[in-house]
Design an enzyme around this catalytic site. Structure first.
Site, PDB file in Angstrom:
ATOM      1  N   TYR A 135       0.840  -1.203   0.000  1.00 49.76           N
ATOM      2  CA  TYR A 135       0.000   0.000   0.000  1.00 49.76           C
ATOM      3  C   TYR A 135       0.872   1.250   0.000  1.00 49.76           C
ATOM      4  CZ  TYR A 135      -2.975   3.737   1.771  1.00 49.76           C
ATOM      5  OH  TYR A 135      -3.624   4.945   1.945  1.00 49.76           O
ATOM      6  N   LYS A 139       1.214   3.976  -3.104  1.00 47.71           N
ATOM      7  CA  LYS A 139       0.792   5.370  -2.896  1.00 47.71           C
ATOM      8  C   LYS A 139       1.949   6.326  -3.186  1.00 47.71           C
ATOM      9  CE  LYS A 139      -2.526   6.911  -1.789  1.00 47.71           C
ATOM     10  NZ  LYS A 139      -3.651   7.434  -2.616  1.00 47.71           N
TER      11      LYS A 139
END
Length: 299
Positions: A135, A139
């Site tokens: 994640y 990002k």
């Protein structure tokens, strides 16, 4: 002003659409599948991982600003399916950034404090990211895609966004916590993770302002205070009248979570408090508004 908002079915995206429409702007919201939130703004279904679909819809909307709120935010789900996380957080961002630039629209890309490793937080806008886990990595890569493909864009980092009501089919930390405590059930919270709890409407106001004022660079658009999750839980109990004895402090390492999470995280908000009209809210004020939303929804 004509503004396009992605993730219009999500927590921050839906609040951003609502706020901008209330201010009299022409708003187009893009979301996956059917519309799941109400509001006096135009909604269009869009699969952001399909570049031609994104390109066509952005061109037709001809926005002056694009606020890219859509993201795959389930940290453990990203760890389990890196391909899906890459498509949602990197490729989709690249498609939105490229389409924004072609349209001459100012891009605001919503990111996260998880781009940091959590070794030395809280972090200001000049701190160097060091993402850990799928994640966080995707990002951070999304931030770079936005910078390369939409020069002059704004990167708006936020953290632990909460609000009531939760969006359809998806809870958030604050809504989940209130739901459990309202039933008188004990809840385990991390006592060793520092975060910046962020009220969704406050985040929406800040990212909307970045779009309206065409501000670029990195901005920490989150709550004004850094606390651990137990401290947040105690503050919730005080405002809502719940029993703080239901809170069970635990160490993050005890739960053996699939994905890594930053421990000493949180974001410094000096820049936003100094330069934005929509300033980061103190925790007490945010929770008072959150409580008001909760009571109003319950009738």
């Amino acid at each position: 002003m004509r503004i396009l908002v992605t993730g219009a079915n999500g927590l921050v995206g839906s609040r951003t659409c609502l706020l901008l429409a209330e201010q009299g702007h022409e708003v187009v919201g893009l979301g996956r599948g059917e519309r799941r939130v109400s509001g006096s703004w135009r909604y269009l279904p869009c699969e952001l991982t399909r570049e031609q679909e994104v390109s066509t819809l952005v061109a037709e909307a001809a926005p002056e600003a694009v606020i890219h709120c859509a993201s795959m935010t389930e940290v453990d789900a990203c760890e389990r399916d890196p391909g899906l996380a890459f498509a949602a957080n990197v490729e989709a961002t690249a498609f939105v950034a490229r389409a924004s630039r072609r349209a001459g629209a100012h891009l605001v890309h919503v990111s996260t404090d998880y781009v940091f490793d959590g070794d030395a937080g809280p972090y200001d806008e000049e701190a160097l990211p060091n993402p850990r886990g799928v994640y966080a990595l995707t990002k951070h890569m999304g931030e770079q895609a936005a910078r390369v493909l939409a020069p002059g864009c704004a990167i708006a980092r936020t953290a632990v966004v909460y609000g009531w009501p939760a969006v359809a089919g998806r809870s958030n930390f604050g809504a989940w916590l209130v739901g459990v405590l309202a039933q008188g059930q004990p809840v385990r919270l991390f006592e060793d993770q520092l975060v910046s709890p962020s009220y969704a409407e406050n985040v929406a106001a800040m990212v909307a302002e970045l779009g309206l004022r065409r501000l670029g660079g990195v901005w920490n658009t989150c709550g004004a205070e850094v606390v651990n999750r137990v401290e947040f839980g105690r503050a919730v109990c005080e405002v809502f009248g719940f029993d703080a004895g239901l809170l069970v402090p635990v160490k993050m390492a005890e739960l053996k979570l699939p994905a890594p999470r930053p421990l000493r995280s949180g974001l410094r908000t000096d820049k936003a408090r100094r330069e934005l009209h929509a300033r980061p809210l103190a925790l007490g004020e945010s929770l008072a508004r959150f409580h008001s939303d909760w009571r109003r929804e319950r009738g």
